[in-house]
Design a protein around this motif. Structure first.
Motif, PDB file in Angstrom:
ATOM      1  N   TRP A   1      -4.293   5.840  25.779  1.00 13.42           N
ATOM      2  CA  TRP A   1      -3.114   6.525  25.261  1.00 13.42           C
ATOM      3  C   TRP A   1      -2.843   6.111  23.814  1.00 13.42           C
ATOM      4  O   TRP A   1      -2.586   6.940  22.960  1.00 13.42           O
ATOM      5  CB  TRP A   1      -1.897   6.205  26.137  1.00 13.42           C
ATOM      6  N   GLN A   2      -2.949   4.831  23.508  1.00 17.40           N
ATOM      7  CA  GLN A   2      -2.712   4.364  22.144  1.00 17.40           C
ATOM      8  C   GLN A   2      -3.764   4.890  21.189  1.00 17.40           C
ATOM      9  O   GLN A   2      -3.461   5.258  20.072  1.00 17.40           O
ATOM     10  CB  GLN A   2      -2.682   2.840  22.107  1.00 17.40           C
ATOM     11  N   THR A   3      -5.019   4.942  21.619  1.00 13.31           N
ATOM     12  CA  THR A   3      -6.083   5.428  20.758  1.00 13.31           C
ATOM     13  C   THR A   3      -5.841   6.875  20.367  1.00 13.31           C
ATOM     14  O   THR A   3      -5.960   7.238  19.208  1.00 13.31           O
ATOM     15  CB  THR A   3      -7.448   5.297  21.470  1.00 13.31           C
ATOM     16  N   SER A   4      -5.472   7.719  21.327  1.00 13.58           N
ATOM     17  CA  SER A   4      -5.253   9.119  20.995  1.00 13.58           C
ATOM     18  C   SER A   4      -4.035   9.287  20.090  1.00 13.58           C
ATOM     19  O   SER A   4      -3.985  10.182  19.269  1.00 13.58           O
ATOM     20  CB  SER A   4      -5.102   9.963  22.264  1.00 13.58           C
ATOM     21  N   ALA A   5      -3.050   8.429  20.217  1.00 13.94           N
ATOM     22  CA  ALA A   5      -1.857   8.527  19.379  1.00 13.94           C
ATOM     23  C   ALA A   5      -2.171   8.174  17.931  1.00 13.94           C
ATOM     24  O   ALA A   5      -1.563   8.724  17.022  1.00 13.94           O
ATOM     25  CB  ALA A   5      -0.761   7.608  19.911  1.00 13.94           C
ATOM     26  N   TYR A   6      -3.112   7.291  17.696  1.00 11.04           N
ATOM     27  CA  TYR A   6      -3.429   6.864  16.335  1.00 11.04           C
ATOM     28  C   TYR A   6      -4.567   7.660  15.704  1.00 11.04           C
ATOM     29  O   TYR A   6      -4.754   7.586  14.514  1.00 11.04           O
ATOM     30  CB  TYR A   6      -3.804   5.381  16.313  1.00 11.04           C
ATOM     31  N   ALA A   7      -5.311   8.408  16.494  1.00  8.01           N
ATOM     32  CA  ALA A   7      -6.475   9.119  15.961  1.00  8.01           C
ATOM     33  C   ALA A   7      -6.202  10.608  15.799  1.00  8.01           C
ATOM     34  O   ALA A   7      -7.061  11.429  15.985  1.00  8.01           O
ATOM     35  CB  ALA A   7      -7.680   8.899  16.869  1.00  8.01           C
ATOM     36  N   ASP A   8      -4.974  10.955  15.470  1.00  5.91           N
ATOM     37  CA  ASP A   8      -4.615  12.357  15.304  1.00  5.91           C
ATOM     38  C   ASP A   8      -5.113  12.893  13.972  1.00  5.91           C
ATOM     39  O   ASP A   8      -5.302  12.154  13.016  1.00  5.91           O
ATOM     40  CB  ASP A   8      -3.094  12.527  15.353  1.00  5.91           C
TER      41      ASP A   8
ATOM     42  N   ARG B   1       3.784   7.326   8.068  1.00  8.44           N
ATOM     43  CA  ARG B   1       3.912   6.289   9.092  1.00  8.44           C
ATOM     44  C   ARG B   1       2.640   5.456   9.236  1.00  8.44           C
ATOM     45  O   ARG B   1       2.694   4.246   9.327  1.00  8.44           O
ATOM     46  CB  ARG B   1       4.262   6.930  10.421  1.00  8.44           C
ATOM     47  N   TYR B   2       1.488   6.120   9.278  1.00  6.90           N
ATOM     48  CA  TYR B   2       0.197   5.430   9.384  1.00  6.90           C
ATOM     49  C   TYR B   2      -0.641   5.796   8.175  1.00  6.90           C
ATOM     50  O   TYR B   2      -0.469   6.855   7.593  1.00  6.90           O
ATOM     51  CB  TYR B   2      -0.560   5.859  10.656  1.00  6.90           C
ATOM     52  N   SER B   3      -1.572   4.962   7.801  1.00 11.37           N
ATOM     53  CA  SER B   3      -2.461   5.327   6.701  1.00 11.37           C
ATOM     54  C   SER B   3      -3.369   6.459   7.158  1.00 11.37           C
ATOM     55  O   SER B   3      -3.561   6.678   8.347  1.00 11.37           O
ATOM     56  CB  SER B   3      -3.290   4.125   6.265  1.00 11.37           C
ATOM     57  N   CYS B   4      -3.919   7.189   6.205  1.00 14.27           N
ATOM     58  CA  CYS B   4      -4.864   8.247   6.547  1.00 14.27           C
ATOM     59  C   CYS B   4      -5.880   8.356   5.413  1.00 14.27           C
ATOM     60  O   CYS B   4      -5.710   7.792   4.345  1.00 14.27           O
ATOM     61  CB  CYS B   4      -4.159   9.565   6.800  1.00 14.27           C
ATOM     62  N   GLY B   5      -6.918   9.075   5.686  1.00 10.73           N
ATOM     63  CA  GLY B   5      -7.965   9.240   4.697  1.00 10.73           C
ATOM     64  C   GLY B   5      -8.825  10.429   5.014  1.00 10.73           C
ATOM     65  O   GLY B   5      -8.680  11.064   6.059  1.00 10.73           O
TER      66      GLY B   5
ATOM     67  N   GLY C   1       3.033   4.162   4.525  1.00 14.27           N
ATOM     68  CA  GLY C   1       4.240   4.038   3.737  1.00 14.27           C
ATOM     69  C   GLY C   1       4.236   4.884   2.476  1.00 14.27           C
ATOM     70  O   GLY C   1       5.239   4.971   1.782  1.00 14.27           O
ATOM     71  N   GLN C   2       3.098   5.515   2.152  1.00 18.23           N
ATOM     72  CA  GLN C   2       3.016   6.368   0.971  1.00 18.23           C
ATOM     73  C   GLN C   2       2.707   7.798   1.393  1.00 18.23           C
ATOM     74  O   GLN C   2       2.159   8.029   2.465  1.00 18.23           O
ATOM     75  CB  GLN C   2       1.947   5.874   0.011  1.00 18.23           C
ATOM     76  N   ARG C   3       3.041   8.729   0.520  1.00 13.94           N
ATOM     77  CA  ARG C   3       2.763  10.138   0.801  1.00 13.94           C
ATOM     78  C   ARG C   3       1.621  10.676  -0.041  1.00 13.94           C
ATOM     79  O   ARG C   3       1.153  11.784   0.209  1.00 13.94           O
ATOM     80  CB  ARG C   3       4.004  10.979   0.537  1.00 13.94           C
ATOM     81  N   SER C   4       1.172   9.910  -1.042  1.00 11.41           N
ATOM     82  CA  SER C   4       0.106  10.424  -1.900  1.00 11.41           C
ATOM     83  C   SER C   4      -0.676   9.278  -2.531  1.00 11.41           C
ATOM     84  O   SER C   4      -0.256   8.122  -2.498  1.00 11.41           O
ATOM     85  CB  SER C   4       0.678  11.328  -2.993  1.00 11.41           C
ATOM     86  N   THR C   5      -1.814   9.652  -3.113  1.00 17.34           N
ATOM     87  CA  THR C   5      -2.642   8.711  -3.860  1.00 17.34           C
ATOM     88  C   THR C   5      -3.384   9.501  -4.938  1.00 17.34           C
ATOM     89  O   THR C   5      -3.519  10.721  -4.837  1.00 17.34           O
ATOM     90  CB  THR C   5      -3.638   7.979  -2.948  1.00 17.34           C
ATOM     91  N   GLU C   6      -3.830   8.805  -5.964  1.00 20.88           N
ATOM     92  CA  GLU C   6      -4.649   9.432  -6.990  1.00 20.88           C
ATOM     93  C   GLU C   6      -6.061   8.891  -6.888  1.00 20.88           C
ATOM     94  O   GLU C   6      -6.259   7.697  -6.668  1.00 20.88           O
ATOM     95  CB  GLU C   6      -4.060   9.190  -8.382  1.00 20.88           C
TER      96      GLU C   6
ATOM     97  N   GLU D   1     -12.197  22.403   0.601  1.00 25.75           N
ATOM     98  CA  GLU D   1     -11.613  21.829   1.822  1.00 25.75           C
ATOM     99  C   GLU D   1     -11.146  20.392   1.603  1.00 25.75           C
ATOM    100  O   GLU D   1     -11.767  19.640   0.860  1.00 25.75           O
ATOM    101  CB  GLU D   1     -12.669  21.846   2.928  1.00 25.75           C
ATOM    102  N   VAL D   2     -10.049  20.041   2.242  1.00 27.89           N
ATOM    103  CA  VAL D   2      -9.533  18.671   2.232  1.00 27.89           C
ATOM    104  C   VAL D   2      -9.425  18.229   3.680  1.00 27.89           C
ATOM    105  O   VAL D   2      -8.662  18.807   4.451  1.00 27.89           O
ATOM    106  CB  VAL D   2      -8.143  18.591   1.543  1.00 27.89           C
ATOM    107  N   SER D   3     -10.218  17.227   4.055  1.00 27.43           N
ATOM    108  CA  SER D   3     -10.141  16.717   5.425  1.00 27.43           C
ATOM    109  C   SER D   3      -9.130  15.576   5.472  1.00 27.43           C
ATOM    110  O   SER D   3      -8.846  14.937   4.466  1.00 27.43           O
ATOM    111  CB  SER D   3     -11.503  16.218   5.904  1.00 27.43           C
ATOM    112  N   CYS D   4      -8.579  15.316   6.670  1.00 26.20           N
ATOM    113  CA  CYS D   4      -7.587  14.268   6.805  1.00 26.20           C
ATOM    114  C   CYS D   4      -7.569  13.794   8.249  1.00 26.20           C
ATOM    115  O   CYS D   4      -7.572  14.604   9.176  1.00 26.20           O
ATOM    116  CB  CYS D   4      -6.218  14.777   6.402  1.00 26.20           C
ATOM    117  N   SER D   5      -7.566  12.484   8.441  1.00 28.63           N
ATOM    118  CA  SER D   5      -7.398  11.916   9.776  1.00 28.63           C
ATOM    119  C   SER D   5      -6.760  10.548   9.653  1.00 28.63           C
ATOM    120  O   SER D   5      -6.859   9.882   8.630  1.00 28.63           O
ATOM    121  CB  SER D   5      -8.732  11.827  10.505  1.00 28.63           C
ATOM    122  N   THR D   6      -6.079  10.158  10.726  1.00 30.62           N
ATOM    123  CA  THR D   6      -5.461   8.838  10.766  1.00 30.62           C
ATOM    124  C   THR D   6      -6.404   7.913  11.510  1.00 30.62           C
ATOM    125  O   THR D   6      -7.127   8.356  12.395  1.00 30.62           O
ATOM    126  CB  THR D   6      -4.092   8.874  11.467  1.00 30.62           C
ATOM    127  N   PRO D   7      -6.426   6.635  11.165  1.00 31.94           N
ATOM    128  CA  PRO D   7      -7.349   5.710  11.853  1.00 31.94           C
ATOM    129  C   PRO D   7      -6.954   5.461  13.292  1.00 31.94           C
ATOM    130  O   PRO D   7      -5.878   5.680  13.704  1.00 31.94           O
ATOM    131  CB  PRO D   7      -7.239   4.432  11.039  1.00 31.94           C
TER     132      PRO D   7
END
Length: 128
Positions: free
Chosen positions: A18-25, A59-63, A93-98, A122-128
């Motif tokens: 359950w925790q893994t699916s919550a963080y890997a959205d 809330r969580y980092s993403c990349g 904690g941030q909404r953007s990066t350069e 295309e811009v891909s995005c996922s949370t760890p």
């Protein structure tokens, strides 16, 4: 006794799943081309700067990756394009990066290239 241990193990596995699916959205991110500038004196290497933003990364980092295409022109007037990817990471904690990406267009030996356009695909995005 064995039933309690088995049941405890099953509950632990379910909690971890359950925790893994919550963080890997998946998340949604947008990229914006800021500017380009020569990285050397003969204009054969360039740096491209982008701003990537996502409200989902607060809330969580993403990349992810930004796929973009650069349109060049030589002094003689010949036009070329090059597509590439660059990786980004938005800290929690941030909404953007350069992001700055350096490109050397290997497909031509011409000097003094002119950048005509930079298209973001295309811009891909996922949370760890």
């Amino acid at each position: 006794m064995h039933a309690k241990v088995l049941m405890g193990g099953l509950v632990l596995v379910l909690v971890c799943a359950w925790q893994t699916s919550a963080y890997a959205d998946k998340c949604l991110a947008e990229a914006e081309f800021i500017h380009s500038y020569p990285a050397n004196s003969d204009n054969t290497q360039f740096n491209f700067k982008f701003r990537v933003s996502s409200d989902d990364c607060k809330r969580y980092s993403c990349g992810g990756y930004v796929h973009y295409t650069i349109h060049y022109q030589t002094e003689e007037g010949k036009s070329y394009t090059k597509s590439t990817l660059t990786r980004y990471r938005i800290p929690s904690g941030q909404r953007s990066t350069e992001v700055t990406d350096a490109i050397y267009p290997h497909f031509m030996s011409a000097k003094n290239l002119i950048i005509r356009d930079a298209e973001i695909g295309e811009v891909s995005c996922s949370t760890p």
